[in-house]
Every structure is written in structure tokens, then in C-alpha cells.
Write a protein that holds these residues in place. Structure first.
Motif, PDB file in Angstrom:
ATOM      1  N   ARG A 119      -5.502   1.332  -1.248  1.00  0.00           N
ATOM      2  CA  ARG A 119      -5.244   2.592  -0.543  1.00  0.00           C
ATOM      3  C   ARG A 119      -4.882   3.704  -1.530  1.00  0.00           C
ATOM      4  O   ARG A 119      -5.193   4.878  -1.304  1.00  0.00           O
ATOM      5  CB  ARG A 119      -4.109   2.399   0.462  1.00  0.00           C
ATOM      6  N   ASP A 121      -1.983   3.764   5.443  1.00  0.00           N
ATOM      7  CA  ASP A 121      -1.271   3.134   4.331  1.00  0.00           C
ATOM      8  C   ASP A 121      -0.906   1.695   4.684  1.00  0.00           C
ATOM      9  O   ASP A 121      -0.066   1.070   4.050  1.00  0.00           O
ATOM     10  CB  ASP A 121      -0.013   3.924   3.938  1.00  0.00           C
ATOM     11  N   ASP A 160       0.782  -1.236   0.000  1.00  0.00           N
ATOM     12  CA  ASP A 160       0.000   0.000   0.000  1.00  0.00           C
ATOM     13  C   ASP A 160       0.815   1.288   0.000  1.00  0.00           C
ATOM     14  O   ASP A 160       0.418   2.278  -0.630  1.00  0.00           O
ATOM     15  CB  ASP A 160      -0.941   0.038   1.211  1.00  0.00           C
TER      16      ASP A 160
END
Length: 238
Positions: A200, A181, A42
Motif C-alpha cells: 500500500r 490502508d 500497511d
């Protein structure tokens, strides 16, 4: 992550026992914060979205993950973002004795500063869970506790457009926005179930686009307070 059903006590902004909740800053700025990274799945996408918008953010990292992904941590710093401490792992501090909270926080700060070769200023407790005793333990480590006043609950597995809409609903200059994240899981000492299915990076782009459309500039907490000031209030939740 913070389960939405958790009961919290949020006292007036004038309280002396305060955590950063909002900012007063020149212009129409909002503070973007990201928790639970860095993770390969992410963090790179979030960094790409931020770069495309010329935006800065504060990343509250988990030391265990930062030590596994030092290259990713360096990418965060090289992109001009601010790094802060979220903990060694994601264990809820309110389940621990204050002495253990102080020990773990001091160790986490030392380990993160060693990775960064730079001082760390801010701390956000996992889940936003904090008591007066854990707050005091963190302050004794020389860190400033930071919470938030705006989130779209992006740990929930819901359509990304709904999460983005919730994040942006009512957003205003001075807000501190909580995003992620990463996702807290067994590798950082907890079991919060499966992560959301959305990317994300997709959420970051939607939120950033929405902020730009509203004439708001996304900045890090350090940027915001350099030309303004942090607004603190007491925030306690188990």
C-alpha cells in the motif's frame, strides 16, 4: 472494498437523500480517503508516504481494528489526519435490518469517539453498500454518509503501476478518492479472499506523485469542506 461488478444506482447530485460524493473547494484540491485500517502491515507505510508529501487524508477506520491497534490510531491523529467511521467490522449493512444498522452504527460511533476522545463526523458504509433505509439509520446516529467518485479498485491483485494509473486517470479538483490502508478479511467478519500482493505504501507514493505532477493538493474531507462545501448525491447499491 467494492466488487466492481456490483450494480449500483447513482441518482443526480441534486437529490435530497444525499451522501457526500465530491467537494467544491478553493484551489486545486482532491480529498484522499483510506478505508479498512488501521493495520500494522500497511498503515505505517501509508502514513510515511503522506508525510513525505505533506499530504492529509481521511481514514475511515474499522473499530475492531482500531481497538486492537490504538497506538496506530494515535499515529494517524498525531500526523494531522482525520479519522472517520467505516463500521465496527466490515459486514455489509444492506444484509441487516435498519434497526440493527442503527444499533451497530451508534455503537461504533461511541466506541471510536471513546478511543479518539473527540467527535466523529463522517461514515462510509462497508463496500459502499447502502439503501435508503440504511442511509436513514446512519443519519439518525448523527453521522454524514460519504462515498466517492474516484477509485483505482486497489483491492484487486494487479500490478501496482496499473492500479495507480487507474486511480489517477481523469482525476480532477474536487474528487473524493477511495484508497485502502487495509484489506477486509475474517478478523472483521468477512472473507474477501487474499489481499493484493503490492504494498500500500508503494501505491500511496505513486498516487501522491501523480497528484503533485497534476498540480493537485491532497487534503482530508474536513479540510476541504472547511473552506468549501460538500456535494451530495443519492447513492444506493446492495
Amino acid at each position: 472494498m467494492v466488487p466492481p461488478a456490483v450494480r449500483r444506482l447513482v441518482l443526480p447530485m441534486t437529490s435530497a437523500v444525499g451522501s457526500v460524493r465530491t467537494v467544491v473547494t478553493p484551489g486545486r484540491r482532491v480529498v484522499l480517503t483510506y478505508d479498512d485500517g488501521p493495520v500494522p502491515v500497511d498503515t505505517p507505510g501509508v502514513l510515511a508516504a503522506l508525510a513525505e508529501h505533506g499530504a492529509r487524508a481521511t481514514f475511515f477506520v474499522l473499530v475492531a481494528r482500531a481497538e486492537r491497534e490504538p497506538g496506530l490510531l494515535r499515529e494517524v491523529v498525531a500526523a494531522g489526519h482525520e479519522v472517520a467511521l467505516h463500521g465496527i467490522d466490515h459486514v455489509r449493512l444492506t444484509a441487516l435490518a435498519p434497526g440493527e444498522v442503527r444499533r451497530r452504527t451508534a455503537e461504533g460511533k461511541q466506541r471510536l469517539e471513546q478511543l479518539l476522545q473527540a467527535p466523529v463526523r463522517w461514515f462510509r458504509p462497508p463496500y459502499g453498500a447502502q439503501t435508503p433505509a440504511t442511509w436513514a439509520a446512519v443519519r439518525r446516529c448523527g453521522l454524514e454518509p460519504v462515498v466517492w467518485n474516484r477509485t483505482g479498485y486497489d483491492w484487486l491483485d494487479e500490478p501496482v503501476e496499473d492500479v495507480a494509473r487507474r486511480t489517477l486517470d481523469g482525476v480532477a479538483a474536487g474528487d473524493v478518492v477511495l484508497l485502502h490502508d487495509g484489506f477486509a478479511s475474517a478478523d472483521v467478519g468477512v472473507d474477501d479472499g487474499p489481499p493484493p500482493a503490492f504494498r500500500r505504501e508503494d501505491l500511496a507514493r505513486r498516487v501522491l506523485d501523480g497528484l503533485v505532477q497534476r498540480g493537485l493538493e491532497p487534503v482530508s474531507l474536513g479540510q476541504a469542506v472547511a473552506e468549501g462545501r460538500a456535494v451530495k448525491g443519492a447513492w444506493f447499491r446492495k
